[in-house]
Design an enzyme around this catalytic site. Structure first.
Site, short mmCIF file in Angstrom:
data_model
loop_
_atom_site.label_atom_id
_atom_site.label_comp_id
_atom_site.label_asym_id
_atom_site.label_seq_id
_atom_site.Cartn_x
_atom_site.Cartn_y
_atom_site.Cartn_z
N SER A 100 0.83 -1.20 0.00
CA SER A 100 0.00 0.00 0.00
C SER A 100 0.87 1.26 0.00
O SER A 100 1.60 1.47 -0.97
CB SER A 100 -0.96 -0.08 1.20
N ASP A 149 -10.78 -4.26 -4.37
CA ASP A 149 -10.09 -3.32 -3.47
C ASP A 149 -10.83 -1.98 -3.51
O ASP A 149 -10.93 -1.36 -4.57
CB ASP A 149 -8.64 -3.16 -3.97
N HIS A 180 -8.41 -4.77 -0.05
CA HIS A 180 -7.10 -4.12 0.16
C HIS A 180 -6.20 -4.97 1.05
O HIS A 180 -4.98 -4.81 1.03
CB HIS A 180 -7.32 -2.72 0.75
#
Ligand code: MLT
Length: 202
Positions: A100, A149, A180
């Protein structure tokens, strides 16, 4: 930068970069699982946003402070160079695994420093910034996305892959049935991808 170094006397080093709100401890178990023999260098981002560690500032979710991103990109690169030199590790065998926010700064490093990371596992990455492509000669990247996501759209993932390909990077796309968060199955796929690593040979 605050970090954990596991020097396993290996030639290759896997740099680990956490997501927003994480720290240098988060990805060590995953790093040991996907590449048990590599040296691990797990770094904490320098920025604190409402008590959460990050690698660069943002003005809103998904809206990045580009001055901060560029500054922190160079800081992270220089920090890694320093550690690799100090420990006598191999500058030509550095891989990165980022999740991320950590994947986004890893990508930014690749946009400024061709072939610095010879391999990158980018977990739920975005396009961090728009920049004329620098040409890589020997970099391979695994982009691991989640097909539902809520933070990173399929279009964003496709745009990133196209961008990496214009940088002459060899991209493998792993599209997971996931959001995610990471899923167990993808870790097996990452381990298998890293097993084919060119960094394992001399
Ligand atoms: C970022 O800020 O880098 C991305 O929005 C991913 C995140 O950390 O939420």
């Amino acid at each position: 930068m605050i970090h954990i170094l596991r020097n396993n006397n290996a030639r290759r080093t896997l740099v680990l970069l956490h997501g927003t709100g994480g720290d240098e401890h988060d990805l060590v178990p995953i790093g040991s699982m996907v590449d048990p023999e590599a040296n691990l260098l797990s770094v904490r981002g320098n920025i604190i946003e409402n008590g959460m560690n990050r690698f660069f500032k943002r003005t809103a979710p998904g809206v990045f402070d580009l001055d901060s991103l560029v500054e922190e990109t160079h800081t992270l690169h220089d920090f890694i160079v320093d550690v690799i030199s100090r420990e006598g590790l191999d500058h030509d065998k550095i891989a990165v695994l980022g999740y991320s926010n950590g994947a986004n700064i890893a990508t930014s490093v690749m946009m400024f420093y061709p072939d610095f990371f010879k391999e990158a596992v980018l977990l739920r990455p975005m396009v961090p910034l728009d920049r004329d492509p620098v040409r890589h000669e020997e970099t391979r990247v695994l982009v691991s996305s989640g097909n539902h996501d809520p933070i990173v759209s399929r279009e964003e993932t496709s745009a990133l892959i196209r961008k990496l390909e214009t940088m002459n990077i060899q991209v493998t796309h792993l599209d997971n049935d996931a959001g995610h968060q990471l899923v167990k199955r993808e870790l097996d796929d990452i381990r298998n991808w890293l097993r084919e690593s060119r960094l394992r040979s001399n």
